[in-house]
Design an enzyme around this catalytic site. Structure first.
Site, PDB file in Angstrom:
ATOM      1  N   CYS A  15      36.968  60.129  42.721  1.00 39.39           N
ATOM      2  CA  CYS A  15      36.389  61.453  42.510  1.00 39.39           C
ATOM      3  C   CYS A  15      37.421  62.535  42.810  1.00 39.39           C
ATOM      4  O   CYS A  15      38.280  62.374  43.657  1.00 39.39           O
ATOM      5  CB  CYS A  15      35.146  61.688  43.359  1.00 39.39           C
ATOM      6  SG  CYS A  15      33.790  60.572  43.037  1.00 39.39           S
ATOM      7  N   ARG A  58      43.042  59.350  40.247  1.00 38.54           N
ATOM      8  CA  ARG A  58      42.158  58.902  41.318  1.00 38.54           C
ATOM      9  C   ARG A  58      41.076  57.951  40.798  1.00 38.54           C
ATOM     10  O   ARG A  58      40.412  57.277  41.583  1.00 38.54           O
ATOM     11  CB  ARG A  58      41.505  60.114  41.994  1.00 38.54           C
ATOM     12  CG  ARG A  58      42.491  61.003  42.719  1.00 38.54           C
ATOM     13  CD  ARG A  58      41.842  62.279  43.200  1.00 38.54           C
ATOM     14  NE  ARG A  58      40.908  62.043  44.274  1.00 38.54           N
ATOM     15  CZ  ARG A  58      41.201  62.140  45.563  1.00 38.54           C
ATOM     16  NH1 ARG A  58      42.426  62.417  45.940  1.00 38.54           N
ATOM     17  NH2 ARG A  58      40.285  61.933  46.485  1.00 38.54           N
ATOM     18  N   TRP A  66      33.469  59.217  40.038  1.00 35.51           N
ATOM     19  CA  TRP A  66      33.549  57.758  40.067  1.00 35.51           C
ATOM     20  C   TRP A  66      32.194  57.277  40.544  1.00 35.51           C
ATOM     21  O   TRP A  66      31.778  57.552  41.662  1.00 35.51           O
ATOM     22  CB  TRP A  66      34.668  57.327  41.018  1.00 35.51           C
ATOM     23  CG  TRP A  66      34.989  55.858  40.983  1.00 35.51           C
ATOM     24  CD1 TRP A  66      35.786  55.213  40.086  1.00 35.51           C
ATOM     25  CD2 TRP A  66      34.543  54.858  41.917  1.00 35.51           C
ATOM     26  NE1 TRP A  66      35.860  53.869  40.392  1.00 35.51           N
ATOM     27  CE2 TRP A  66      35.109  53.632  41.515  1.00 35.51           C
ATOM     28  CE3 TRP A  66      33.721  54.884  43.044  1.00 35.51           C
ATOM     29  CZ2 TRP A  66      34.880  52.445  42.201  1.00 35.51           C
ATOM     30  CZ3 TRP A  66      33.491  53.696  43.725  1.00 35.51           C
ATOM     31  CH2 TRP A  66      34.065  52.503  43.301  1.00 35.51           C
ATOM     32  N   ASN A  91      32.200  65.009  46.563  1.00 35.44           N
ATOM     33  CA  ASN A  91      32.834  63.711  46.789  1.00 35.44           C
ATOM     34  C   ASN A  91      32.215  63.104  48.042  1.00 35.44           C
ATOM     35  O   ASN A  91      31.977  63.816  49.021  1.00 35.44           O
ATOM     36  CB  ASN A  91      34.341  63.856  47.031  1.00 35.44           C
ATOM     37  CG  ASN A  91      35.108  64.202  45.780  1.00 35.44           C
ATOM     38  OD1 ASN A  91      34.551  64.263  44.690  1.00 35.44           O
ATOM     39  ND2 ASN A  91      36.399  64.444  45.937  1.00 35.44           N
ATOM     40  N   GLY A  92      31.996  61.798  48.036  1.00 30.22           N
ATOM     41  CA  GLY A  92      31.438  61.145  49.211  1.00 30.22           C
ATOM     42  C   GLY A  92      30.096  60.508  48.901  1.00 30.22           C
ATOM     43  O   GLY A  92      29.698  60.365  47.738  1.00 30.22           O
ATOM     44  N   GLU A 105      49.422  39.736  47.274  1.00 30.09           N
ATOM     45  CA  GLU A 105      49.674  41.037  46.643  1.00 30.09           C
ATOM     46  C   GLU A 105      49.967  40.871  45.153  1.00 30.09           C
ATOM     47  O   GLU A 105      49.506  41.663  44.324  1.00 30.09           O
ATOM     48  CB  GLU A 105      50.834  41.737  47.352  1.00 30.09           C
ATOM     49  CG  GLU A 105      51.266  43.064  46.748  1.00 30.09           C
ATOM     50  CD  GLU A 105      50.197  44.144  46.782  1.00 30.09           C
ATOM     51  OE1 GLU A 105      50.374  45.171  46.098  1.00 30.09           O
ATOM     52  OE2 GLU A 105      49.169  43.977  47.483  1.00 30.09           O
ATOM     53  N   LYS A 123      47.766  42.583  42.133  1.00 32.85           N
ATOM     54  CA  LYS A 123      48.333  43.432  41.082  1.00 32.85           C
ATOM     55  C   LYS A 123      47.952  42.923  39.700  1.00 32.85           C
ATOM     56  O   LYS A 123      47.597  43.687  38.807  1.00 32.85           O
ATOM     57  CB  LYS A 123      49.859  43.497  41.214  1.00 32.85           C
ATOM     58  CG  LYS A 123      50.341  44.346  42.350  1.00 32.85           C
ATOM     59  CD  LYS A 123      50.052  45.824  42.099  1.00 32.85           C
ATOM     60  CE  LYS A 123      50.039  46.584  43.406  1.00 32.85           C
ATOM     61  NZ  LYS A 123      48.854  46.377  44.233  1.00 32.85           N
ATOM     62  N   GLU A 146      44.248  43.556  39.032  1.00 33.83           N
ATOM     63  CA  GLU A 146      43.938  44.989  38.963  1.00 33.83           C
ATOM     64  C   GLU A 146      44.201  45.568  37.575  1.00 33.83           C
ATOM     65  O   GLU A 146      43.398  46.337  37.065  1.00 33.83           O
ATOM     66  CB  GLU A 146      44.783  45.765  39.980  1.00 33.83           C
ATOM     67  CG  GLU A 146      44.248  45.792  41.390  1.00 33.83           C
ATOM     68  CD  GLU A 146      45.112  46.631  42.295  1.00 33.83           C
ATOM     69  OE1 GLU A 146      44.558  47.424  43.081  1.00 33.83           O
ATOM     70  OE2 GLU A 146      46.354  46.516  42.235  1.00 33.83           O
ATOM     71  N   HIS A 186      43.878  21.016  49.081  1.00 32.27           N
ATOM     72  CA  HIS A 186      42.580  21.162  49.751  1.00 32.27           C
ATOM     73  C   HIS A 186      41.560  21.879  48.871  1.00 32.27           C
ATOM     74  O   HIS A 186      40.586  22.421  49.388  1.00 32.27           O
ATOM     75  CB  HIS A 186      42.761  21.905  51.076  1.00 32.27           C
ATOM     76  CG  HIS A 186      43.591  21.149  52.069  1.00 32.27           C
ATOM     77  ND1 HIS A 186      43.144  20.012  52.694  1.00 32.27           N
ATOM     78  CD2 HIS A 186      44.855  21.363  52.507  1.00 32.27           C
ATOM     79  CE1 HIS A 186      44.094  19.559  53.502  1.00 32.27           C
ATOM     80  NE2 HIS A 186      45.143  20.356  53.404  1.00 32.27           N
ATOM     81  N   LYS A 203      41.982  55.384  42.897  1.00 33.79           N
ATOM     82  CA  LYS A 203      43.211  55.411  43.675  1.00 33.79           C
ATOM     83  C   LYS A 203      42.933  55.601  45.153  1.00 33.79           C
ATOM     84  O   LYS A 203      43.420  54.863  45.997  1.00 33.79           O
ATOM     85  CB  LYS A 203      44.123  56.544  43.162  1.00 33.79           C
ATOM     86  CG  LYS A 203      45.444  56.646  43.906  1.00 33.79           C
ATOM     87  CD  LYS A 203      46.292  55.418  43.698  1.00 33.79           C
ATOM     88  CE  LYS A 203      47.623  55.530  44.393  1.00 33.79           C
ATOM     89  NZ  LYS A 203      48.403  54.287  44.276  1.00 33.79           N
TER      90      LYS A 203
END
Length: 608
Positions: free
Chosen positions: A2, A27, A72, A97-98, A481, A485, A488, A504, A603
């Site tokens: 947002c 964002r 968002w 926002n929030g 990581e 990536k 994402e 395993h 973001k």
């Protein structure tokens, strides 16, 4: 996630609002909208498309005061009816926002009082609640303050009224917001980048602040309603740093900015001959003397940085380290240790879960706190006694790249300082590590030269839907990581495992259609990793090996080798990270996804 921008000026603010929204696109959002006050009426335009579509729809709109928002979705599906700004009786307009946690209770009460809701959002209750107080004859400021007192949750808001074209109200609690200071014009925004075209003079609102903004000035009131002064900061960000330049995407640009970002982050340290605790704050030396263990709290990519640091801290500094996902930490019963150093890591410094985890740790009685962050004025930095600022610069791409590697550099410095203070770092070792840090930007530059080869390797992933990443020891978090990536930005389902865990369970997934990406470093676990990879080949799996110099890997049928230029020892995770970033980037290009704005992601995650 947002974005908010607002403006009051003697000129048409619509272009300012739209340009600000464009700068906030990174964002993450699913809808956008704006409202301006003109002739004592609210003119609202909303869109579920990109800001470019909102710009087209706003061509005939003008006004001298307005607020705008990129949403968002949290409460309610992405749709025009759920897009901000939200109105009440065509009199009050709000952007938010929030998350408002008690919105259902407020909505029930306000509906009974005659308010008509037109969205599914939690945010709309703010507009109706302010209006309920404004209708009683209160000023817009007082009505907003009264409404905020009833809200439970997090918010950054901007408020305007149709019959009050000379005043804009804003407030923050748990979500960032700042004022932009101009000459006979003022602005609000959730991110300083939105304001760079109009001003670099900014005021960061503190938790609980409410501000009354007009053409010629502003007044700030704290959570108790007392008038307060907040310092004006001159932003060091430049317009050029926000431009794409020669690159195809911001992610590609930011991958290539890593040598400079690391050099800038390490500048003050690498130009000296020794390491001192003071790089983490004036009180660091005294605090570190009392520390017996480390507790790292972070989310997402920053959590992976913490996992790497655990290996460094325990092996080099000899200090026990626990790494927790911030969003989980405060919801479990833990055993506090007042002699732990609580380290929080966040690019933005406004990550809601990390802020809440820090506050929880402090409430449990942890006095020693250190933040590693990229934003000096952020809430995380202000809440921590000690801090280290990475100098990555603005990171626009949603998938973090240079923020992550500079976090790793900062955590390695912390490791060395603690090791030295605990008598575990000889002068010779200190100089060797400092030399490695000075060489790091050049080593990264060599990895970037592999870009054409990695792009060619990525072509093999065009039809893939799943992938496994493997690493051992210090590089297992780098496998995590790398998988993050890839998922994402390419939407390939990717998972990471310690290579020894293959047998395993994950080995059941391996076949010719499951690429297996391995981080092969020239260390004590190399031979064990080779044995793990043989298990993959024996079952027809395709291997993609990122191998250090001296590992004696060779390309063959089913084994695709990417030879890294050198082995960087303890700093090897940074080099391998950059290679995996490039792999994810070029696979996403093959898939045709929106690299900088992956679906469903934001973001800066400023809600829980």
């Amino acid at each position: 996630m947002c974005g908010i921008i607002g403006a009051i000026a003697q000129r048409n603010v619509v272009p300012i609002l739209l340009q600000g929204l464009q700068r906030l696109e990174y964002r993450g959002y699913d809808s956008a909208g704006l409202v301006v006050v003109e002739n004592n009426e609210l003119q609202r335009i909303r869109s579920t498309g990109r800001v470019a579509e909102l710009t087209t729809r706003s061509a005939a709109t003008s006004g001298h005061i307005g607020i705008a928002h990129t949403r968002w979705a949290t409460h309610g599906v992405p749709s025009e009816r759920n897009a901000h700004p939200h109105l009440s009786s065509n009199l009050i307009a709000v952007v938010h926002n929030g998350i408002i946690e008690n919105y259902e209770e407020l909505r029930t009460r306000l509906t009974a009082q005659g308010s008509v809701f037109t969205s599914d959002t939690d945010s709309e209750v703010i507009a109706h609640l302010i209006n309920s107080y404004y209708a009683r004859g209160n000023s817009l400021l007082v009505a907003t303050q009264a409404a905020l007192a009833e809200l439970v949750g997090a918010y950054a808001i901007g408020v305007v009224a149709a019959d009050n074209p000379s005043q804009l109200i804003c407030a923050r609690k748990g979500s960032p917001l700042l004022l932009g200071v101009g000459i006979d014009e003022h602005f609000i925004a959730s991110d300083v980048s939105a304001l760079l075209p109009v001003t670099k003079n900014v005021v960061y609102l503190e938790e609980g602040d409410v501000a009354e903004v007009s053409l010629h000035g502003y007044r700030i009131f704290d959570a108790k309603g007392q008038a307060v002064e907040r310092p004006v900061h001159v932003s060091k960000l430049s317009n050029a740093s926000m431009e794409l330049g020669e690159y195809r995407h911001y992610m590609q640009k930011e991958i290539h900015e890593q040598p400079q970002a690391l050099a800038d982050t390490l500048e003050g340290v690498c130009n000296s001959q020794s390491l001192i605790p003071g790089i983490f704050g004036a009180e660091a030396a005294a605090a570190f003397e009392q520390v017996e263990s480390i507790l790292i709290l972070a989310c997402g990519t920053s959590h992976h940085a913490g996992l790497v640091a655990r290996y460094w801290l325990e092996e080099i500094a000899g200090i026990p380290c626990t790494v927790e996902i911030a969003s989980e930490y405060r919801y479990r019963v833990s055993v506090p240790n007042p002699k732990s150093l609580v380290v929080t890591i966040s690019q933005s410094g406004e990550t809601a879960d990390t802020l809440a985890a820090l506050n929880h740790a402090k409430a449990l009685g942890h006095p020693h706190t250190l933040s590693i962050c990229n934003v000096p004025e952020s809430a995380l930095v202000r809440l921590s006694k000690l801090h280290f600022l990475t100098r990555a610069g603005p990171e626009i791409g949603v998938a973090s790249t240079k923020a992550f590697t500079t976090q790793l550099a900062a955590l390695f410095l912390l490791t060395l300082v603690l090791a030295k203070q605990r008598g575990r770092l000889s002068a010779e070792k200190e100089q060797r590590h400092l030399h490695a840090l000075r060489h790091l930007p050049s080593a990264v530059q060599l990895v970037l030269k592999l870009e054409p080869d990695i792009a060619q390797m990525a072509e093999r992933f065009t039809d893939k839907r799943h992938a496994l990443f493997l690493g051992r020891g210090l590089h297992y978090p780098i496998a995590l990581e790398g998988a993050l990536k890839l998922k994402e930005i390419s939407y390939i389902h990717a998972e990471a495992y310690p290579a020894g865990e293959l047998k395993h369970g994950p080995l059941a997934l391996v076949d010719k259609d499951m690429p297996v990406i391995a981080v092969a470093t020239n260390d004590a676990l190399l031979e064990k990793l080779k044995s793990n990879l043989q298990e993959v080949r024996a079952r027809g799996g395709e291997l993609y090996v990122f191998a250090d110099a001296g590992t004696r890997f060779h390309s063959s049928e089913g084994v695709h080798l990417m030879q890294m230029p050198e082995h960087a020892g303890y700093l090897s995770p940074i080099l391998h990270t950059i290679a995996l970033q490039l792999l994810a980037y070029y696979v996403a290009l093959q898939k045709g996804t929106d690299v900088d704005k992956p679906r469903n992601l934001a973001k800066s995650v400023t809600v829980e």
